[in-house]
Design a protein around this motif. Structure first.
Motif, PDB file in Angstrom:
ATOM      1  N   GLY A 170       3.081 -10.379 -14.977  1.00 37.43           N
ATOM      2  CA  GLY A 170       2.364  -9.693 -15.472  1.00 37.43           C
ATOM      3  C   GLY A 170       1.147  -8.729 -14.883  1.00 37.43           C
ATOM      4  O   GLY A 170      -0.140  -8.225 -15.118  1.00 37.43           O
ATOM      5  N   LEU A 171       1.322  -8.361 -13.150  1.00 42.35           N
ATOM      6  CA  LEU A 171       0.898  -7.598 -12.589  1.00 42.35           C
ATOM      7  C   LEU A 171       0.824  -5.978 -12.515  1.00 42.35           C
ATOM      8  O   LEU A 171       2.648  -6.290 -12.398  1.00 42.35           O
ATOM      9  N   ARG A 172       0.770  -5.043 -12.414  1.00 37.51           N
ATOM     10  CA  ARG A 172       1.371  -4.018 -12.479  1.00 37.51           C
ATOM     11  C   ARG A 172       0.933  -3.778 -10.945  1.00 37.51           C
ATOM     12  O   ARG A 172      -0.274  -3.049 -10.605  1.00 37.51           O
ATOM     13  N   MET A 173       1.960  -2.901 -10.275  1.00 35.50           N
ATOM     14  CA  MET A 173       1.100  -1.989  -8.778  1.00 35.50           C
ATOM     15  C   MET A 173       0.931  -0.856  -9.368  1.00 35.50           C
ATOM     16  O   MET A 173       1.775  -0.460  -9.573  1.00 35.50           O
ATOM     17  N   SER A 174      -0.222  -0.562  -8.799  1.00 34.11           N
ATOM     18  CA  SER A 174      -0.292   1.303  -9.329  1.00 34.11           C
ATOM     19  C   SER A 174      -1.036   1.853  -8.302  1.00 34.11           C
ATOM     20  O   SER A 174      -0.914   3.459  -8.237  1.00 34.11           O
ATOM     21  N   ALA A 175      -0.619   1.767  -6.719  1.00 35.50           N
ATOM     22  CA  ALA A 175      -0.822   2.309  -5.853  1.00 35.50           C
ATOM     23  C   ALA A 175       0.255   1.561  -4.767  1.00 35.50           C
ATOM     24  O   ALA A 175      -0.329  -0.229  -4.109  1.00 35.50           O
ATOM     25  N   THR A 176       0.483   2.220  -3.560  1.00 36.69           N
ATOM     26  CA  THR A 176       0.988   1.617  -2.570  1.00 36.69           C
ATOM     27  C   THR A 176       1.157   2.630  -1.279  1.00 36.69           C
ATOM     28  O   THR A 176       0.385   3.678  -0.832  1.00 36.69           O
ATOM     29  N   ALA A 177       0.681   2.193   0.021  1.00 37.33           N
ATOM     30  CA  ALA A 177       0.713   3.017   1.405  1.00 37.33           C
ATOM     31  C   ALA A 177       1.754   2.133   1.885  1.00 37.33           C
ATOM     32  O   ALA A 177       1.324   0.785   2.827  1.00 37.33           O
ATOM     33  N   ALA A 178       2.410   3.050   2.823  1.00 43.37           N
ATOM     34  CA  ALA A 178       3.434   2.450   3.728  1.00 43.37           C
ATOM     35  C   ALA A 178       2.372   3.162   5.074  1.00 43.37           C
ATOM     36  O   ALA A 178       2.268   4.115   5.583  1.00 43.37           O
ATOM     37  N   GLY A 179       3.445   1.530   5.921  1.00 39.94           N
ATOM     38  CA  GLY A 179       2.870   2.288   7.090  1.00 39.94           C
ATOM     39  C   GLY A 179       3.055   1.090   8.686  1.00 39.94           C
ATOM     40  O   GLY A 179       3.438   0.274   8.148  1.00 39.94           O
ATOM     41  N   PRO A 180       2.696   1.453   9.552  1.00 40.44           N
ATOM     42  CA  PRO A 180       2.424   0.021  10.491  1.00 40.44           C
ATOM     43  C   PRO A 180       1.715  -0.960   9.666  1.00 40.44           C
ATOM     44  O   PRO A 180       2.021  -2.057   9.853  1.00 40.44           O
ATOM     45  N   ARG A 181       0.757  -0.869   9.188  1.00 40.92           N
ATOM     46  CA  ARG A 181      -0.225  -1.593   7.967  1.00 40.92           C
ATOM     47  C   ARG A 181      -0.049  -1.219   6.682  1.00 40.92           C
ATOM     48  O   ARG A 181      -0.547  -0.144   6.915  1.00 40.92           O
ATOM     49  N   SER A 182       0.649  -1.943   5.772  1.00 43.26           N
ATOM     50  CA  SER A 182       0.734  -1.385   4.578  1.00 43.26           C
ATOM     51  C   SER A 182       0.347  -1.791   3.273  1.00 43.26           C
ATOM     52  O   SER A 182      -0.015  -3.488   3.234  1.00 43.26           O
TER      53      SER A 182
END
Ligand SMILES: C[S@@+](CC[C@H](N)C(=O)[O-])C[C@H]1O[C@@H](n2cnc3c(N)ncnc32)[C@H](O)[C@@H]1O
Length: 197
Positions: A170-182
């Motif tokens: 019941g958790l929604r992913m609302s933002a992500t950032a991809a890269g060497p650190r994600s």
């Protein structure tokens, strides 16, 4: 860190000991209210949040990490993240930075625990493996010049896998950032949060 599957992982000890910098901003900029940093290590994120005027508390089971937090003036409690913690259910943000989604070796259990610490409308801020499809759990030992630590349950989760695990809770992913650190930001879907299973 030597994992039970034989993989050797170089730990970012210098980053943990330094001040918050670079990609840490992705986490820090999303913190607008009280923050609980689970597995805070030497406390660079707690200290940076305090400098921004945001109330933040670190949690770490390690005496050495807690001593380093205190030396830099970061608020911290020496506790297991699965034990009793202050202000449970009242934190606006809970951080799982620097691979700490691995704590305990069962990401679903840890996410349920972290979500139960949040106030309504709060967010979980999670650092994920740079490979979105990464999914591993087992045990890991930290090796130092003084020897090897006890094997600890640990896990690795990429963003795509986290999205799937989170959705089941019941958790929604609302933002992500991809890269060497994600990174990923998770919200509790209304009507599903607040209870630990
Ligand atoms: C990968 S380091 C994270 C460093 C930290 N987030 C930072 O940015 O500096 C993992 C930290 O989690 C702590 N830890 C591991 N298992 C824990 C548990 N069950 N409860 C509390 N702390 C834990 C370790 O002591 C260690 O300091």
């Amino acid at each position: 860190m030597l994992r039970s599957d034989g993989a050797e992982i170089a730990l970012a000890v210098q980053r943990w000991r330094g001040d918050a910098a670079g990609d840490d901003a992705w986490l820090l900029d999303r913190c607008t209210g009280p923050v609980l940093d689970l597995g805070c290590g030497p406390g660079r994120l707690v200290a940076a949040l305090a400098r921004r005027g945001i109330r933040a508390l670190g949690v770490d089971a390690s005496a050495a990490a807690v001593a380093q937090c205190r030396a830099r003036g970061a608020a911290v409690v020496r506790r297991d993240v699965f034990g009793a913690l202050p202000a449970a259910g009242r934190w606006q943000h809970v951080l799982l930075a620097d691979g700490n989604i691995g704590i305990g070796g069962d990401p679903a259990r840890l996410l349920r625990r972290a979500a139960a610490l949040l106030a309504p409308g709060g967010t979980l801020l999670v650092e994920t493996d740079p490979d979105p499809g990464a999914r591993w759990s087992g045990t890991a030992r930290v090796h130092t010049p003084d020897g090897a630590g006890m094997p600890l349950p640990w896990a690795v989760v990429g963003a795509a896998v986290l999205r799937e695990v989170a959705a089941g809770l019941g958790l929604r992913m609302s933002a992500t950032a991809a890269g060497p650190r994600s990174f990923a930001e998770l919200h509790v879907e209304p009507g599903t949060g607040g209870e630990e299973v």
